[in-house]
Enzyme design. Structure first.
Site, short mmCIF file in Angstrom:
data_model
loop_
_atom_site.label_atom_id
_atom_site.label_comp_id
_atom_site.label_asym_id
_atom_site.label_seq_id
_atom_site.Cartn_x
_atom_site.Cartn_y
_atom_site.Cartn_z
N LYS A 39 0.49 12.82 -3.07
CA LYS A 39 1.13 11.55 -3.40
C LYS A 39 0.44 10.95 -4.62
CE LYS A 39 2.32 7.12 -1.16
NZ LYS A 39 2.22 6.36 0.12
N SER A 113 6.23 4.85 1.92
CA SER A 113 6.16 5.06 0.49
C SER A 113 5.87 6.50 0.10
CB SER A 113 5.07 4.15 -0.10
OG SER A 113 3.80 4.41 0.46
N SER A 137 3.80 4.29 6.03
CA SER A 137 4.28 5.06 4.88
C SER A 137 4.19 6.56 5.03
CB SER A 137 3.54 4.63 3.61
OG SER A 137 3.94 3.33 3.23
#
Length: 548
Positions: A39, A113, A137
């Site tokens: 990420k 996210s 997330s």
């Protein structure tokens, strides 16, 4: 499949061969040769960490602790993945690089996210991806893409080298297709980092009250706020849960109220402190929703924060007793699965609702794992989550493996002992077991037919009588694992009318436990109907009767 084959912007940057080579030679380890994605709020040396903000172009000077540990275990990075900007969102649409969608539907959000990381694994580009999880997330995109999303105990995996969202709550998470790989990855990632102020070493033994084998799962005692397709899938998940563990209903209202504090209370100020300076001045690369949410924390005062901490402490005290009689709590991950159009129409409201069942986990210092739970009637993936106290990560992954039908290694034991009253976790004589080196092995019930009586003595305690026509569902017990010789050391402390004898458990196994001679009990003190000693004590308190 490669990143170029994807039909959506799951990757912000695909690493070149030179960039991968610059990270050092491939290592030989438990993850040797395994490709993984990262990420883009987690540092990879030599590569910008954008957090989905294009103006952030400076290469990272080093890799995050989590990335370096994967490299040292032989894994090789493929690229940096798309995300809700600054890890503020659960939808996967708050990115100037484009919105991600579920691999099962181009019309439905991927969840965020950690949106790109989930898509990269679900699409088969990589078997493992790193995400982060502050409010859900890592778990929400796992649920929306049919994956295992492991959110470890806060601080178990260091966050050094992660661009913070809310530093006291941030967790590095993994997204995988199997629990087995999640377990292997966590074994590599976990460990204290003295250079990380939020890192915490795992205790040498499981914390008090955490069983090595999780057999009892708490479920909400009433209906939940779920969209109709989610509700039907949740009912099916509950039916499956009953084949994996014994289910006990609990009140989850304190958990759900705590979840509202994260964005509906003063805790939003931590995001303003962590990265608010990156949102000024405004420029086209900033997501307007993220900017509005975070800068909206400016009016929050220090007094507001302390009031929020006080309320959280009250809710924690109300919520955590759920784990006295259960090993884990089962909840859906989200109330529904919105479309991209629904998010566009109400970006704040739809996103806020997605955190109904995830926002409180880090606030309450729990570990969690999201696991697939089949599909809804419309074919979309449905996921649930298992929550447990801090540092219960290993047993929780074993429970998740049983949920998913994956093999679980047998837990080695020493001498087992079933206890039903004053030796239970949190009860007055439990320190005797702990002092002998005992560990909670499992929560269980006796086989049907046992009766429980309140027996006389200075210390209130119960006695079990075998084969006396008691409740078919049995009586609540805990099974403790004692070192060699532990039973012998305990025996002198066992006072009449109690004695050690064989106790049959609800799974058919037989272990030593505290029993009572049928001739040594008072029939008027039969408390079998309560189902267990804790329930009996709670009923007495409710009636206003004090133990004497």
């Amino acid at each position: 499949m490669t990143p170029a084959d994807l039909d959506q912007p799951a990757f912000i940057r695909v690493l070149t061969a030179d960039e991968v080579t610059g990270l050092g030679p491939a290592a030989d380890g438990p993850l040797a040769g395994l490709p993984f994605a990262v990420k883009d709020n987690i540092d990879v040396a030599g590569v910008p960490t954008t957090a989905a903000c294009p103006s952030r172009v400076e290469p990272a000077t080093g890799s995050a602790t989590a990335v370096q540990r994967l490299l040292d275990a032989g894994a090789r990075p493929v690229g940096k993945t798309n995300m809700d900007q600054f890890a503020t969102g659960l939808v996967g649409t708050r990115s100037p690089y484009g919105a991600c969608h579920s691999v099962a539907s181009a019309a439905h959000v991927s969840g965020g996210s950690s949106s790109g990381s989930a898509v990269a694994v679900a699409a088969g580009v990589v078997p493992l991806a790193l995400g982060t999880d502050t409010a859900g997330s890592g778990r929400v995109p796992a649920a929306f893409n049919g994956l295992v999303g492991m959110k470890p105990t806060r601080g178990l995996v260091p966050t050094r080298g992660v661009l913070p969202a809310a530093p006291s709550l941030d967790c590095v998470t993994t997204l995988t297709r199997t629990v087995a790989l999640a377990r292997t990855a966590l074994g590599v990632l976990a460990g204290h980092d003295p250079a990380d102020p939020w890192s915490r070493p795992a205790p040498a033994a499981l914390p008090p009250g955490v069983a090595r084998r999780m057999r009892v799962v708490a479920v909400p005692d009433g209906p939940l706020d779920l969209d109709p397709p989610h509700r039907a899938a949740w009912e099916a998940a509950l039916a499956h849960a009953a084949t994996v563990a014994r289910l006990v209903p609990v009140d989850v209202s304190a958990f759900l109220e705590a979840a509202q504090l994260l964005y509906g209370g003063p805790f939003l100020a931590e995001r303003l402190a962590a990265f608010g300076q990156l949102l000024e001045p405004d420029h086209p690369g900033l997501d307007p929703v993220v900017r509005r949410i975070v800068l909206g924390a400016r009016p929050i005062s220090g007094a507001d924060v302390y009031r929020g901490q006080q309320r959280l402490a009250e809710l924690r005290a109300a919520a955590l007793p759920a784990f006295l009689g259960a090993d884990a709590l089962l909840l859906p991950v989200t109330p529904g699965h919105p479309t991209l159009a629904e998010v566009a129409a109400d970006p704040v409201g739809v996103n806020a609702r997605l955190g109904t069942y995830t926002n409180m986990v880090n606030l309450l210092d729990l570990c969690a794992v999201a696991v697939p739970a089949g599909t809804r009637a419309d074919g979309l993936p449905f996921g649930v989550q298992l929550l447990a106290p801090a540092f219960a990560d290993g047993p929780l992954l074993d429970l998740a493996a049983r949920w998913c039908g994956e093999p679980v290694d047998q837990v080695p034991t020493r001498s087992l002992l079933a206890v039903a009253g004053a030796h239970l976790t949190g009860q007055p004589l439990n320190p005797q077991l702990v002092g002998l080196g005992g560990r909670l092995h499992a929560r269980a019930r006796t086989a049907g037919g046992y009766r429980m009586y309140r027996v006389p003595g200075a210390l209130p305690r119960p006695g079990l009588v075998r084969g006396a026509g008691g409740p078919p569902a049995g009586i609540e017990v805990e099974v403790w694992d004692l070192p060699a010789g532990g039973l012998g050391e305990l025996l002198p402390a066992v006072a009449a009318p109690l004695a050690l004898g064989p106790v049959e458990l609800d799974d058919g196994t037989v272990v030593p436990g505290f029993l009572t001679d049928p001739g040594g009990v008072d029939a008027t003190q039969d408390i079998s109907g309560s189902g267990g000693w804790r329930a009996h004590l709670a009923a007495r308190i409710a009636r206003g009767a004090a133990d004497r």
